[in-house]
Write an enzyme that holds these catalytic residues in place. Structure first.
Site, PDB file in Angstrom:
ATOM      1  N   SER A  67      72.777  62.407   0.350  1.00 14.42           N
ATOM      2  CA  SER A  67      72.501  62.683   1.687  1.00 14.42           C
ATOM      3  C   SER A  67      73.680  61.976   2.627  1.00 14.42           C
ATOM      4  CB  SER A  67      71.410  62.189   2.449  1.00 14.42           C
ATOM      5  OG  SER A  67      70.329  63.137   2.225  1.00 14.42           O
ATOM      6  N   LYS A  90      72.803  56.672  11.800  1.00 17.46           N
ATOM      7  CA  LYS A  90      71.924  57.691  11.600  1.00 17.46           C
ATOM      8  C   LYS A  90      70.486  57.421  12.016  1.00 17.46           C
ATOM      9  CE  LYS A  90      70.119  60.253   7.354  1.00 17.46           C
ATOM     10  NZ  LYS A  90      70.012  60.206   5.805  1.00 17.46           N
ATOM     11  N   SER A 139      70.797  64.841   4.193  1.00 17.55           N
ATOM     12  CA  SER A 139      70.251  64.710   5.293  1.00 17.55           C
ATOM     13  C   SER A 139      71.090  64.257   6.345  1.00 17.55           C
ATOM     14  CB  SER A 139      68.943  64.002   5.091  1.00 17.55           C
ATOM     15  OG  SER A 139      69.322  62.915   4.496  1.00 17.55           O
TER      16      SER A 139
HETATM   17  N1  GLN Z   1      68.610  66.594  -0.630  1.00 18.79           N
HETATM   18  C1  GLN Z   1      68.048  65.555  -1.066  1.00 18.79           C
HETATM   19  C2  GLN Z   1      66.536  65.319  -0.797  1.00 18.79           C
HETATM   20  O1  GLN Z   1      66.106  66.651  -0.098  1.00 18.79           O
HETATM   21  C3  GLN Z   1      68.487  64.292  -0.721  1.00 18.79           C
HETATM   22  C4  GLN Z   1      68.186  63.670   0.412  1.00 18.79           C
HETATM   23  C5  GLN Z   1      68.796  62.199   0.577  1.00 18.79           C
HETATM   24  O2  GLN Z   1      69.703  61.955   0.180  1.00 18.79           O
HETATM   25  N2  GLN Z   1      68.230  61.678   1.749  1.00 18.79           N
HETATM   26  O3  GLN Z   1      65.665  64.754  -1.022  1.00 18.79           O
END
Ligand code: GLN
Length: 490
Positions: free
Chosen positions: A178, A79, A154
């Site tokens: 994420s 990532k 994400s």
């Molecule tokens: N979807 C969650 C957020 O928007 C988690 C994101 C993540 O785990 N990086 O913060």
């Protein structure tokens, strides 16, 4: 050889046995990238020449009988919020678009030491803020199962890349879901380890007390294999846990250890909000465990309802502080319109941060401001403690907790982007594990009527990744969901 049928572990074994060369495997992946990446958009950058050089070196060493690492010749993706000395580390943000890190993240060093072939760096929501990868400031990634839908987020690029066979395994990061949520949306396996199990050194910080790096893979065994490579204490990350206190084990070796008298907890009230099809797949998954002799216990975790609220205070508070470093001076984008030093800050940030990132910086700054600190931030920390307590008492009654990964399957691109609250709600089942620091895995457990993947989430006590993986493996052995491939591949 048809490499898309192979898991990372199978590929590694075939390379070691001389049935396929590492160069052939890398070339097959780049061929598929050439064909499918224009549609999928999983990568922010790819490193063809570099990857083939690494692959050729692995082949040479194998022929010479020299020792090779645990991932020798396996094409993997990372990532784009993990620092690499090659290429840029963008976090899918315009503010870091041209940022070249002077060092590798510890996990990247570990992949390289294991002789993995790093194919590229994957797309994500900007600074890992989002659930659909639509917040990327650089490009759109689509779901390989239905290209009109999001891959989740994400770590959407990592999940889409694994699902579309644009790599054999990938790393993601999980602050509130994420890794698990995009894995669920793309029909692959995603593991968020215990907080402190994997080094965060070189991971661009979002919510430092929540962030954790973990693998996105096709199979549970691949997840164990990746954990064998990345887990462990790192002197460069003071929050990584001492191995004397919590030993790292050989996760692959313990994968098939029979689990007798398995006690699985479900949280009926909490799970009831999921879509019908998701609930049906969950019930069927639980039935698989029942047939294997597991006992199901119903428990109450009264504070889970407050997880989202607490998370969006804590995560944004930490983010507002972590993202203060992007000032137009140290890293990345600097406004050309600034006429004094205050404007260097304000204009650089205004020009290069996306909408969601700005929203979160404002939310977090507000929650931390002196007048509201007690009312919001401190309160959220107290709720976090209660949620931790819910997990502690739950694990006195069971070995693991099962619930859906997300309330829905992958949604349409654009469907939730203008409604942040709806978007935030898609993390309802994943967020609590980050607040409590416990590990969680998402495993494919079915499809809805539109052939979209559904994920089963399993949560275990801190540092019980070995058990968690073994429990997930029990299910995988009995089902064939993980063998299904999106039609786009064939
Ligand atoms: N979807 C969650 C957020 O928007 C988690 C994101 C993540 O785990 N990086 O913060």
């Amino acid at each position: 050889m048809v490499t898309e049928e192979l898991s990372a572990r199978q590929l590694r074994d075939r390379i070691a046995a001389g049935q396929i060369t590492s160069v052939e495997a890398a070339e097959a992946v780049f061929k598929r990238i050439e064909e499918l990446e224009p549609v999928i958009g999983a990568y922010i950058s790819t490193y063809h020449d570099r990857a083939l050089e690494t692959a050729a070196d692995v082949d040479r060493r194998l022929i010479a009988g020299e020792p090779v690492g645990r991932l020798a010749g396996v094409p993997v993706a990372v990532k784009d919020n993990m620092c690499t000395t090659f290429g840029a580390t963008t976090c899918a943000s315009k503010i870091l678009e041209n940022f070249h890190a002077p060092y590798n993240a510890t996990v990247v060093e570990k992949l390289l030491a294991a002789d993995a072939v790093i194919v590229g760096k994957t797309n994500m929501d900007e600074f890992a803020m989002g659930s659909s990868t639509e917040n990327s400031g650089l490009k759109q990634t689509v779901n390989p199962w239905d290209t009109t839908r999001v891959p989740g987020g994400s770590s959407g690029g990592s999940a889409a890349a694994v699902a579309a066979r644009l790599c054999f395994a990938a790393l993601g990061s999980d602050t509130g879901g994420s890794i698990r949520q995009p894995a669920g949306f793309c029909g692959v396996v995603g593991l968020k380890p215990t907080y402190g199990r994997v080094s965060r050194f070189g991971l661009v910080a979002y919510g430092s007390s929540l962030d954790q790096i973990g693998p996105v893979t096709r199979t549970v065994a691949d997840s164990a294999l990746m954990m064998n490579v990345i887990a462990g204490h790192d002197p460069a990350d003071s929050t990584s846990v001492d191995e004397a206190a919590a030993p790292v084990c050989d996760y692959l070796e313990k994968l098939n250890e029979p689990l007798k008298k398995l006690k699985i907890a479900i949280v009926p009230e909490f799970g009831a909000g999921a879509d019908e099809q998701v609930q049906k797949a969950m019930t069927e998954a639980i039935d698989v465990y029942k047939k294997l002799g597991a006992q199901i216990v119903e428990i109450d975790m009264p504070h889970l309802d407050y997880a989202i609220a607490a998370y969006y205070i804590i995560a944004t508070a930490e983010a507002s502080s972590n993202l203060a470093r992007y000032d137009g001076v140290h890293y990345g984008h600097r406004s050309e319109k600034a006429t004094d030093y205050v404007e260097v800050y304000s204009k650089s940030r205004a020009e290069a941060f996306g909408k969601e990132v700005k929203r979160r910086i404002m939310l977090g700054t507000y929650a931390l401001s002196s007048g509201y600190y007690d009312a919001y931030y401190l309160k959220a920390l107290k709720v976090r403690n209660l949620i931790r307590g819910d997990f502690t008492s739950a694990f006195e009654k069971c070995d693991c907790i099962m619930m859906p990964v997300s309330p829905t399957v992958a949604f349409k691109i654009g469907e939730k982007i203008d409604d942040p609250l709806q978007m935030y709600l898609s993390d309802i089942y994943t967020i609590a594990a980050n607040l409590a620091g416990v590990p969680g895995i998402s495993v494919p457990c079915g499809f809805d009527q539109n052939n979209l993947p559904i994920g089963l989430q399993i949560l275990a006590p801190a540092f019980a990744e070995d058990k968690l993986l073994a429990i997930a493996r029990m299910f995988e052995k009995e089902t064939d969901w993980h063998t299904k491939m999106p039609a786009i591949i064939t």
